[in-house]
Motif scaffolding. Structure first.
Motif, PDB file in Angstrom:
ATOM      1  N   ALA A 529       0.849  -1.194   0.000  1.00  0.00           N
ATOM      2  CA  ALA A 529       0.000   0.000   0.000  1.00  0.00           C
ATOM      3  C   ALA A 529       0.885   1.244   0.000  1.00  0.00           C
ATOM      4  O   ALA A 529       0.582   2.238  -0.678  1.00  0.00           O
ATOM      5  N   ALA A 530       1.993   1.200   0.728  1.00  0.00           N
ATOM      6  CA  ALA A 530       2.905   2.340   0.764  1.00  0.00           C
ATOM      7  C   ALA A 530       3.532   2.546  -0.622  1.00  0.00           C
ATOM      8  O   ALA A 530       3.648   3.686  -1.098  1.00  0.00           O
ATOM      9  N   LEU A 531       3.890   1.451  -1.271  1.00  0.00           N
ATOM     10  CA  LEU A 531       4.472   1.554  -2.611  1.00  0.00           C
ATOM     11  C   LEU A 531       3.502   2.207  -3.585  1.00  0.00           C
ATOM     12  O   LEU A 531       3.878   3.096  -4.358  1.00  0.00           O
ATOM     13  N   LEU A 532       2.246   1.754  -3.504  1.00  0.00           N
ATOM     14  CA  LEU A 532       1.216   2.300  -4.397  1.00  0.00           C
ATOM     15  C   LEU A 532       1.138   3.813  -4.255  1.00  0.00           C
ATOM     16  O   LEU A 532       1.175   4.555  -5.247  1.00  0.00           O
ATOM     17  N   ALA A 533       1.070   4.253  -2.973  1.00  0.00           N
ATOM     18  CA  ALA A 533       0.970   5.690  -2.723  1.00  0.00           C
ATOM     19  C   ALA A 533       2.214   6.386  -3.270  1.00  0.00           C
ATOM     20  O   ALA A 533       2.124   7.439  -3.915  1.00  0.00           O
ATOM     21  N   HIS A 534       3.351   5.769  -3.055  1.00  0.00           N
ATOM     22  CA  HIS A 534       4.599   6.359  -3.513  1.00  0.00           C
ATOM     23  C   HIS A 534       4.596   6.504  -5.042  1.00  0.00           C
ATOM     24  O   HIS A 534       4.984   7.535  -5.579  1.00  0.00           O
ATOM     25  N   TRP A 535       4.139   5.481  -5.723  1.00  0.00           N
ATOM     26  CA  TRP A 535       4.105   5.544  -7.190  1.00  0.00           C
ATOM     27  C   TRP A 535       3.191   6.655  -7.677  1.00  0.00           C
ATOM     28  O   TRP A 535       3.501   7.358  -8.622  1.00  0.00           O
ATOM     29  N   ILE A 536       2.063   6.800  -6.992  1.00  0.00           N
ATOM     30  CA  ILE A 536       1.131   7.835  -7.446  1.00  0.00           C
ATOM     31  C   ILE A 536       1.731   9.215  -7.177  1.00  0.00           C
ATOM     32  O   ILE A 536       1.721  10.100  -8.033  1.00  0.00           O
ATOM     33  N   ILE A 537       2.286   9.366  -5.970  1.00  0.00           N
ATOM     34  CA  ILE A 537       2.837  10.674  -5.601  1.00  0.00           C
ATOM     35  C   ILE A 537       3.985  11.051  -6.546  1.00  0.00           C
ATOM     36  O   ILE A 537       4.095  12.197  -6.980  1.00  0.00           O
ATOM     37  N   THR A 538       4.820  10.077  -6.896  1.00  0.00           N
ATOM     38  CA  THR A 538       5.984  10.426  -7.714  1.00  0.00           C
ATOM     39  C   THR A 538       5.752  10.143  -9.190  1.00  0.00           C
ATOM     40  O   THR A 538       6.637  10.378 -10.011  1.00  0.00           O
ATOM     41  N   ASN A 539       4.593   9.582  -9.488  1.00  0.00           N
ATOM     42  CA  ASN A 539       4.229   9.333 -10.883  1.00  0.00           C
ATOM     43  C   ASN A 539       5.240   8.394 -11.564  1.00  0.00           C
ATOM     44  O   ASN A 539       5.690   8.656 -12.671  1.00  0.00           O
ATOM     45  N   THR A 540       5.597   7.333 -10.902  1.00  0.00           N
ATOM     46  CA  THR A 540       6.700   6.544 -11.449  1.00  0.00           C
ATOM     47  C   THR A 540       6.416   5.100 -11.841  1.00  0.00           C
ATOM     48  O   THR A 540       7.276   4.485 -12.439  1.00  0.00           O
ATOM     49  N   ASN A 541       5.297   4.548 -11.444  1.00  0.00           N
ATOM     50  CA  ASN A 541       5.142   3.119 -11.781  1.00  0.00           C
ATOM     51  C   ASN A 541       4.778   2.955 -13.246  1.00  0.00           C
ATOM     52  O   ASN A 541       3.715   3.357 -13.684  1.00  0.00           O
ATOM     53  N   LEU A 542       5.671   2.353 -14.009  1.00  0.00           N
ATOM     54  CA  LEU A 542       5.362   2.158 -15.425  1.00  0.00           C
ATOM     55  C   LEU A 542       4.322   1.063 -15.566  1.00  0.00           C
ATOM     56  O   LEU A 542       4.549  -0.046 -15.096  1.00  0.00           O
ATOM     57  N   PRO A 543       3.200   1.321 -16.183  1.00  0.00           N
ATOM     58  CA  PRO A 543       2.246   0.240 -16.361  1.00  0.00           C
ATOM     59  C   PRO A 543       2.791  -0.765 -17.362  1.00  0.00           C
ATOM     60  O   PRO A 543       3.543  -0.382 -18.264  1.00  0.00           O
TER      61      PRO A 543
END
Ligand SMILES: O=c1ccn([C@@H]2O[C@H](COP(=O)(O)OP(=O)(O)O[C@H]3O[C@H](CO)[C@@H](O)[C@H](O)[C@H]3O)[C@@H](O)[C@H]2O)c(=O)[nH]1
Ligand SMILES: [Mn+2]
Length: 724
Positions: A529-543
């Protein structure tokens, strides 16, 4: 479908492995770790559900096969007259005394860790009532033999097909029961003038709950050993000293085992929590079909009845009724080596508790029954060792007309603190110490020796108890389980060790992981859940690009469809399903996580854990209707974790929709992430409401403040890319 989900999970993992270069190493590694964990958990669940089984019992065949029914000792534990009202305990005891089984084969032992004159007084009064109640139940073949449930059942009250004589008798019984409960309630409620403890109650005067000698009192005795009289009833409050660890319920169970060993020494023992009353008076007979079965019975160490609940809140808003888990997980384990021991509603073989192996049931313990060795392992009571030898050899030692009152002195001795010094109690045999969920390791220790266990699911259901009635007690209970089970997972009674070095079968060992990794699952959920938030905040998780894009979405959709069907098939509503899904997310990320942390601290020897008793509500005593199913909060760290989780995700979503993402990255985050985060916020809706409510339904101000600070730190670190 389940296998399809597994394939999707494996695909997701493959994608993760292939995309190693698109992330910073820490985020990649954490994501990979969490997703591997989720895949492992799914394998555990699949493995457990794969080959379900059900044991069916035929009472008519039992009486043909078994020439004489064996004795059974009945154990009830209670610990606190405030959290566990004596009236609840009394009802459980009455239902046990009224079992449909020869009374001279039963003895009921109540362990009172609260050492309270209230509990003792209540039991004495109940024993007087029992003299009327039991003949009444037998005469009219009453099914529910816990009076408060019997009298609150409107269907039986108004039924017109009862003979008029029953109606009259029933009224007489009801008046007597009302009188009994009145007396007990009057005692429990605080009095303006301090109450003098006299006569029988004098031993309780000036008692300090944490510092007192053992008290053993025989309340009822079936002196002539007649089958239609009343069973024995014995009250025990074991010795407590401030510097001696008492090991909570496990300690109480071991004392019960020894005291009953000295007094009646039945080959089988039933243990129930104080709120679990008998709902099917023939349950002992059903269980005997399993334990006395000439073919397979000798391999079975314990028979477990489900933990089911009366007056459960409709659609299970707090996810504590476990209906689906019984159906899929416990029945699945039944198809393997048998269900895990869940602490209550269990019939044990006494010699399995003493550490015997299944192969030795006929021969005794390899013949090495030398008295000194036994005394070293089991403690130095002569009376107990004599009984022990009989139990280990499987010889019926006690005639039907034994008098427990002749053994009070010996019983008091074996209930003392120093009795266990240097012995194997709680270490290799008996109820194991060291974890506040004593039940699971005790069961593992038995399975490790090669025993089986069986579920017994007669109709009507065997026992019913009270599920925690509110959110706060549910969370306390889950935190305790998660912390105790974490200690088990990393301790010497872990199922992994039992599988590698003992006789736990591989698939059984794997399904034990469903139980023991409760805390660990919480940790991975929080991490993800922390990772998810981090990805959204930093806009970094490549789909995942191309066809890979649908993997997370397909997983989400198919998993939900699958589980909805599982619920519908067994007759549960969609609302029930949704409530359980939501609670799964909430407790994983709050109570299980906090429980995990406290378990780890205990494993590392930094701090100790305490058994916090769950409050039992006597529901027929009336409660506020509006209260039912509403979420309440208090200042526990569990709610700090939950509120922080909610605030972090709310901030992440705000940042996303206001376009405030950190500019230095900008690879884009997946729609999947935003969806998951939104789903999490929806699950956390009760917390969101709690932020705006006051009183017990509101999240306390201090909790909100702590969570705000924590959430702020998280978002800040995440944005400045210090985190991960
Ligand atoms: O020091 C103690 C603490 C508790 N208890 C008894 O233990 C039982 C279980 O306690 P409860 O607060 O009801 O816990 P639950 O979470 O509802 O219980 C489940 O989980 C426990 C392990 O955490 C198991 O022991 C229980 O059998 C199982 O029903 C109750 O009868 C208590 O009176 C004691 O006898 N002594
Ligand atoms: Mn309970």
């Amino acid at each position: 479908m389940d296998t399809f989900i597994l394939l999707l999970l494996l695909q997701l993992l493959t994608y993760r492995v292939l995309s190693i270069n698109s992330f910073t190493f820490t985020t990649w590694f954490l994501a990979f770790l969490c997703e591997s964990w989720f895949t492992f958990t799914w394998i555990v669940i699949l493995n457990t559900k794969w080959t379900p089984a059900l044991t069916i019992t035929h009472l008519d065949r039992l009486l043909q096969q078994v020439p004489e029914l064996p004795r059974v000792d009945l154990f009830v534990t209670t610990a606190d007259p405030i959290l566990e009202h004596p009236l609840i305990t009394v009802n459980t005891v009455l239902s046990l005394l009224a079992l449909d089984y020869p009374a001279n084969k039963l003895a009921c032992y109540v362990s009172d860790d609260g050492c309270s004159h209230l509990t003792y007084y209540a039991l004495v009064e109940a024993s007087k009532f029992a003299k009327h109640w039991i003949p009444f139940c037998n005469k009219y073949n009453i099914q529910v033999r816990a009076p408060f449930r019997y009298f609150s059942d409107i269907a039986t009250t108004n039924s017109s097909d009862h003979p008029p004589e029953l109606k009259q008798e029933r009224q007489r019984m009801k008046d007597m029961y009302d009188n009994l409960s009145q007396k007990i309630i009057e005692q429990v409620n605080p009095k303006p003038i301090p109450f003098q403890l006299e006569g029988e109650l004098a031993v309780f005067s000036n008692i300090d709950q944490r510092n007192h000698p053992s008290i053993v009192k025989v309340i009822l005795e079936n002196k002539d050993g007649v089958s239609d009289d009343l069973p024995h009833l014995i009250y025990i409050s074991r010795e407590k000293r401030p510097h001696d660890p008492h090991n909570y319920k496990a300690g109480a169970m071991n004392v019960l085992t020894r005291v009953s060993g000295v007094m009646t020494n039945a080959p089988f023992m039933l243990n129930v929590d104080c709120d679990m009353f008998v709902n099917n008076p023939k349950i002992v007979l059903h269980v005997m079909c399993i334990l006395m079965d000439s073919k397979n019975g000798k391999e079975v160490a314990f028979a477990q009845c489900y933990q089911q609940f009366y007056d459960g809140v409709k659609d299970d808003p707090f996810g504590n009724q476990w209906v689906a888990a019984h159906e899929y997980i416990i029945q699945g384990m039944q198809g393997l080596q048998g269900p895990f021991y869940s602490g209550t509603n269990t019939f044990h073989r006494r010699n399995a508790i003493y550490g015997l192996y299944p192969g030795h049931i006929e021969t005794g313990r390899n013949g090495k029954l030398a008295e000194e060795i036994l005394m070293k392992q089991f403690g130095s009571s002569k009376a107990f060792v004599i009984a022990l030898v009989h139990a280990l050899e499987g010889s019926a030692h006690s005639p039907n007309d034994i008098s427990p009152s002749n053994f009070v002195e010996e019983a008091t001795q074996v209930a003392n603190c120093d009795y266990e010094y240097g012995t194997s109690w709680g270490k290799q045999m008996g109820w194991l110490y060291g974890s506040i969920t004593e039940d699971v390791p005790t069961g593992i220790n038995i399975h490790r020796k090669g025993w089986r266990s069986e579920c017994c699911v007669p109709k009507p259901i065997a026992f019913t108890g009270c599920a925690p009635g509110n959110f706060v007690s549910t969370m306390i209970q889950h935190k305790r389980w998660a912390s105790g089970l974490t200690v088990v997972l990393f301790g010497k009674h872990s199922p992994i060790i039992g599988t590698v070095f003992g006789k736990i079968q591989f698939r059984q060992g794997l399904s034990y992981c469903w139980v023991t990794t409760m805390g660990l699952r919480g940790m991975f959920h929080v991490c993800y859940a922390a990772l998810l938030a981090h990805w959204i905040i930093t806009n970094t998780n490549l789909p995942p690009k191309g066809r890979g894009e649908w993997i997370p979405i397909a997983l989400f959709v198919i998993y939900n469809i699958c589980t909805v069907f599982e619920y519908l098939i067994i007759g549960l509503s969609i609302r029930h399903w949704w409530n359980n899904q939501r609670m799964m997310i909430i407790r994983n990320t709050t109570a299980w996580f906090i429980g995990f942390l406290s378990g780890v601290l205990k494993v590392l020897g930094i701090s100790d854990t305490v058994f916090e008793v769950t409050q039992k509500e006597h529901s027929s005593s009336g409660g506020d209707e509006d209260d039912v199913g509403r979420f309440s909060f208090d200042e526990s760290p569990v709610f700090v974790a939950g509120t922080t989780m909610l605030l972090v995700h709310l901030s992440a979503l705000c940042i996303k929709f206001l376009g405030l993402e950190a500019s230095h990255s900008g690879n884009g985050c997946g729609m999947g992430d935003v969806l998951c985060s939104t789903y999490l916020v929806v699950c956390y809706w009760p917390f969101l409401k709690g932020l705006f409510l006051k009183g017990k339904y509101g999240i306390p101000f201090s909790t909100t403040c702590k969570s705000l600070v924590l959430a702020f730190i998280f978002v800040h670190l995440s944005r400045s890319a210090i985190l991960f």
